[in-house]
Design an enzyme around this catalytic site. Structure first.
Site, PDB file in Angstrom:
ATOM      1  N   SER A 169       0.723  -1.239   0.106  1.00 53.78           N
ATOM      2  CA  SER A 169       0.037  -0.039  -0.273  1.00 53.78           C
ATOM      3  C   SER A 169       0.748   1.259   0.101  1.00 53.78           C
ATOM      4  O   SER A 169       0.340   2.257  -0.420  1.00 53.78           O
ATOM      5  CB  SER A 169      -0.847  -0.037   1.270  1.00 53.78           C
ATOM      6  OG  SER A 169      -0.243   0.162   2.243  1.00 53.78           O
ATOM      7  N   LYS A 180       0.736   4.510   7.037  1.00 54.25           N
ATOM      8  CA  LYS A 180       0.028   5.113   5.854  1.00 54.25           C
ATOM      9  C   LYS A 180       0.712   6.603   6.190  1.00 54.25           C
ATOM     10  O   LYS A 180       1.491   6.824   6.920  1.00 54.25           O
ATOM     11  CB  LYS A 180      -1.360   5.301   6.062  1.00 54.25           C
ATOM     12  CG  LYS A 180      -2.094   3.838   5.988  1.00 54.25           C
ATOM     13  CD  LYS A 180      -2.468   3.129   4.721  1.00 54.25           C
ATOM     14  CE  LYS A 180      -3.111   1.966   4.952  1.00 54.25           C
ATOM     15  NZ  LYS A 180      -2.988   1.109   3.888  1.00 54.25           N
TER      16      LYS A 180
END
Length: 246
Positions: A56, A135
């Site tokens: 990701s 993230k």
């Protein structure tokens, strides 16, 4: 001739066993135990190495299938003295609403294997926890974030973001940016997204998206600072602020 008491003492000295000397094996054990304890304390309170097994955050952090996963040093001290800024890459515990995990290694049911797995996690040899995520912070408390403008850019408080770190997988482009309705980030929470924008389950989707996809600041473990392994990727983790000044 009779020997003196001094002569008697000197003669018997070599035959007396050495006393008070620690065996070598015990000294080695002390060193190993001390090193392990210091490692645990440092990684619990100062910094910790995390394995990145998820794609990701490509290509800022490598976690792709078939590649050598990055290990990143996460600074646990910075946010005790300063606020989190937009653009910083953070590791955090996923809130209850987050059900899709970045760190996919499930704990072993074997007690011995579980201990080994936990030690490997502390030393950065295994994923830390399936409830930990990595993230990039896109929007801060009180800001409103949405996607997209006419150039397919994410917008915060009406201004498009400058995101040079985004990775578009082959066959995709900004035109594929998935739109989402405006989200006003509640106080004490953050809106986070992955750099691999077409392969990241983040605040846009977790918990159904919207406010439920934001994460509590108190869940942030630390700031990703350096890629420490593999050697050919040693570098500082980009914390480019995507929000325009003014």
């Amino acid at each position: 001739m009779a020997s003196s008491p001094e002569d008697s003492d000197d003669a018997s000295a070599p035959d007396e066993p050495e006393r008070g000397r620690t065996p070598v094996w015990r000294e080695i054990l002390y060193v190993v135990v001390t090193a392990v304890v210091l490692t645990v304390l440092i990684q619990a309170f100062v910094a910790r190495v995390y394995v990145i097994p998820s794609a990701s955050m490509e290509r800022t952090l490598h976690g792709c299938t078939g590649c050598e996963n990055d290990r990143v040093l996460v600074d646990k001290v910075t946010y005790r003295f300063s606020d989190i800024e937009a653009g910083e890459v953070v590791v955090f515990r996923g809130p209850e609403a987050w059900t899709t995990n970045d760190f996919r290694a499930a704990p072993s049911t074997n007690p011995v294997a579980r201990v080994v797995q936990n030690i490997g996690s502390l030393l950065g040899l295994a994923p830390a926890s399936e409830r930990d995520f990595v993230k990039r912070v896109v929007a801060l408390p009180g800001q409103t974030v949405m996607c997209c403008d006419e150039q397919h850019r994410v917008v915060v408080d009406g201004k498009p973001l400058d995101e040079p770190y985004i990775y578009w997988q082959p066959g995709t482009s900004p035109a594929n940016h998935e739109p989402f309705a405006p989200v006003r980030v509640p106080e004490g929470r953050l809106f986070v997204m992955g750099d691999n924008r077409m392969n990241s389950t983040d605040s846009r989707k977790q918990g159904g998206g919207g406010v439920a996809g934001t994460i509590p600041i108190e869940n942030v473990i630390g700031k990703a600072r350096y890629i420490v392994f593999p050697e050919d990727r040693w570098s500082v983790v980009s914390d480019h602020n995507p929000q325009p000044l003014g």
